[in-house]
Design a protein around this motif. Structure first.
Motif, PDB file in Angstrom:
ATOM      1  N   HIS A  88       0.780  -1.258  -0.081  1.00  0.00           N
ATOM      2  CA  HIS A  88       0.003  -0.052  -0.164  1.00  0.00           C
ATOM      3  C   HIS A  88       0.987   1.392   0.124  1.00  0.00           C
ATOM      4  O   HIS A  88       2.106   1.347   0.343  1.00  0.00           O
ATOM      5  N   GLU A  89       0.232   2.353  -0.419  1.00  0.00           N
ATOM      6  CA  GLU A  89       0.991   3.529  -0.210  1.00  0.00           C
ATOM      7  C   GLU A  89       0.898   4.289   0.987  1.00  0.00           C
ATOM      8  O   GLU A  89       1.000   5.507   1.107  1.00  0.00           O
ATOM      9  N   ASP A  90       0.117   3.758   2.063  1.00  0.00           N
ATOM     10  CA  ASP A  90      -0.060   4.128   3.359  1.00  0.00           C
ATOM     11  C   ASP A  90       0.199   3.081   4.188  1.00  0.00           C
ATOM     12  O   ASP A  90       0.127   1.760   3.920  1.00  0.00           O
ATOM     13  N   GLU A  91       0.261   3.263   5.423  1.00  0.00           N
ATOM     14  CA  GLU A  91       0.684   2.326   6.455  1.00  0.00           C
ATOM     15  C   GLU A  91      -0.805   1.612   6.515  1.00  0.00           C
ATOM     16  O   GLU A  91      -1.800   2.072   6.461  1.00  0.00           O
ATOM     17  N   GLU A 128       4.155   1.394   4.992  1.00  0.00           N
ATOM     18  CA  GLU A 128       3.954   1.654   3.341  1.00  0.00           C
ATOM     19  C   GLU A 128       5.039   1.263   2.659  1.00  0.00           C
ATOM     20  O   GLU A 128       6.119   1.301   3.040  1.00  0.00           O
ATOM     21  N   GLY A 129       4.666   0.719   1.419  1.00  0.00           N
ATOM     22  CA  GLY A 129       5.949   0.136   0.707  1.00  0.00           C
ATOM     23  C   GLY A 129       6.292  -1.378   0.725  1.00  0.00           C
ATOM     24  O   GLY A 129       6.899  -1.955   0.142  1.00  0.00           O
ATOM     25  N   ASN A 166       7.406   1.632  -7.788  1.00  0.00           N
ATOM     26  CA  ASN A 166       6.644   2.542  -7.085  1.00  0.00           C
ATOM     27  C   ASN A 166       7.541   3.391  -6.215  1.00  0.00           C
ATOM     28  O   ASN A 166       8.198   2.945  -5.579  1.00  0.00           O
ATOM     29  N   HIS A 168       6.788   4.783  -3.439  1.00  0.00           N
ATOM     30  CA  HIS A 168       6.544   3.980  -1.969  1.00  0.00           C
ATOM     31  C   HIS A 168       7.269   3.026  -1.796  1.00  0.00           C
ATOM     32  O   HIS A 168       7.784   2.968  -0.630  1.00  0.00           O
ATOM     33  N   ARG A 169       7.377   1.948  -2.610  1.00  0.00           N
ATOM     34  CA  ARG A 169       8.319   0.939  -2.541  1.00  0.00           C
ATOM     35  C   ARG A 169       9.739   1.390  -2.266  1.00  0.00           C
ATOM     36  O   ARG A 169      10.281   0.800  -1.708  1.00  0.00           O
ATOM     37  N   GLU A 171      10.910   4.111  -1.616  1.00  0.00           N
ATOM     38  CA  GLU A 171      11.344   4.907  -0.435  1.00  0.00           C
ATOM     39  C   GLU A 171      11.310   3.952   0.748  1.00  0.00           C
ATOM     40  O   GLU A 171      12.161   3.908   1.869  1.00  0.00           O
ATOM     41  N   TYR A 172      10.341   2.946   0.859  1.00  0.00           N
ATOM     42  CA  TYR A 172      10.528   2.042   2.070  1.00  0.00           C
ATOM     43  C   TYR A 172      11.740   1.137   1.903  1.00  0.00           C
ATOM     44  O   TYR A 172      12.323   1.046   3.045  1.00  0.00           O
ATOM     45  N   SER A 175      14.339   3.457   3.263  1.00  0.00           N
ATOM     46  CA  SER A 175      14.398   3.555   4.798  1.00  0.00           C
ATOM     47  C   SER A 175      14.737   2.322   5.722  1.00  0.00           C
ATOM     48  O   SER A 175      15.252   2.573   6.896  1.00  0.00           O
TER      49      SER A 175
END
Length: 180
Positions: A88-91, A128-129, A166, A168-169, A171-172, A175
């Motif tokens: 998901h693009e959100d938690e 997210e991700g 993606n 968000h992926r 960035e995950y 992180s």
């Protein structure tokens, strides 16, 4: 909550799928993957959930009852969809009020599944991700408070080469110290 490596053996997804002997996963390991966890007794949970929600910026919430009674004719379709590997693009924030089930998250970079068994009083945040999936256990029932940072939404992006790109992926992965 109990976390362990998923055995990947064929069979009913609702079974524990634990290695013999079990290969437990610590909260510290889950934390390195960005997974957050709290235990909050269900009796009188509201004040503590409200405190965490305020600190983490969770502004909205609703309740979901994942059961044959709660989902009616959509039950089989929803259970199948929840168990498809996605991100998901959100938690994804769930506080378990009743029942039990399993969240599986992908360990990166090994790509192994880690199974997280949840029960009443567990508050789980899946970042997210991260690739993950959900299933009920053999009791076929879970009631959860869902929390959201913004307006409630639940858009799954099934794992694919496109999803791997993606933002968000990406960035995950950054992180947790994987990739560029």
């Amino acid at each position: 909550m109990r976390a362990y490596y998923y055995d990947n053996l064929p069979g009913d997804q609702r079974l524990p799928h634990d290695y013999i002997p079990s290969r437990p996963v610590s909260l510290e390991k889950l934390s390195t993957l960005g997974v957050k966890y709290w235990t909050i007794p269900v009796a009188g949970y509201e004040a503590e959930v409200d405190r965490i929600a305020a600190r983490e910026g969770y502004k909205n919430r609703d309740t979901i009852n994942v059961s044959k009674e709660g989902l009616g004719d959509l039950y089989e379709t929803k259970i199948k969809g929840f168990f498809e590997e996605h991100m998901h693009e959100d938690e994804e924030i769930r506080y378990i009020l009743d029942g039990s089930g399993f969240f599986d998250v992908r360990e990166t970079p090994s790509d192994a599944w880690i199974r997280i068994a949840v029960a009443p009083g567990d508050l789980l945040v899946i970042p997210e991700g991260i690739y993950h999936r959900f299933t009920l256990d053999e009791a076929n029932n879970i009631k959860a408070l869902r929390l959201f940072k913004d307006e409630p939404k639940w858009i799954p992006y099934n794992r694919s080469t496109d999803t791997d790109l993606n933002p968000h992926r990406i960035e995950y992965l950054r992180s947790i110290g994987v990739g560029a």
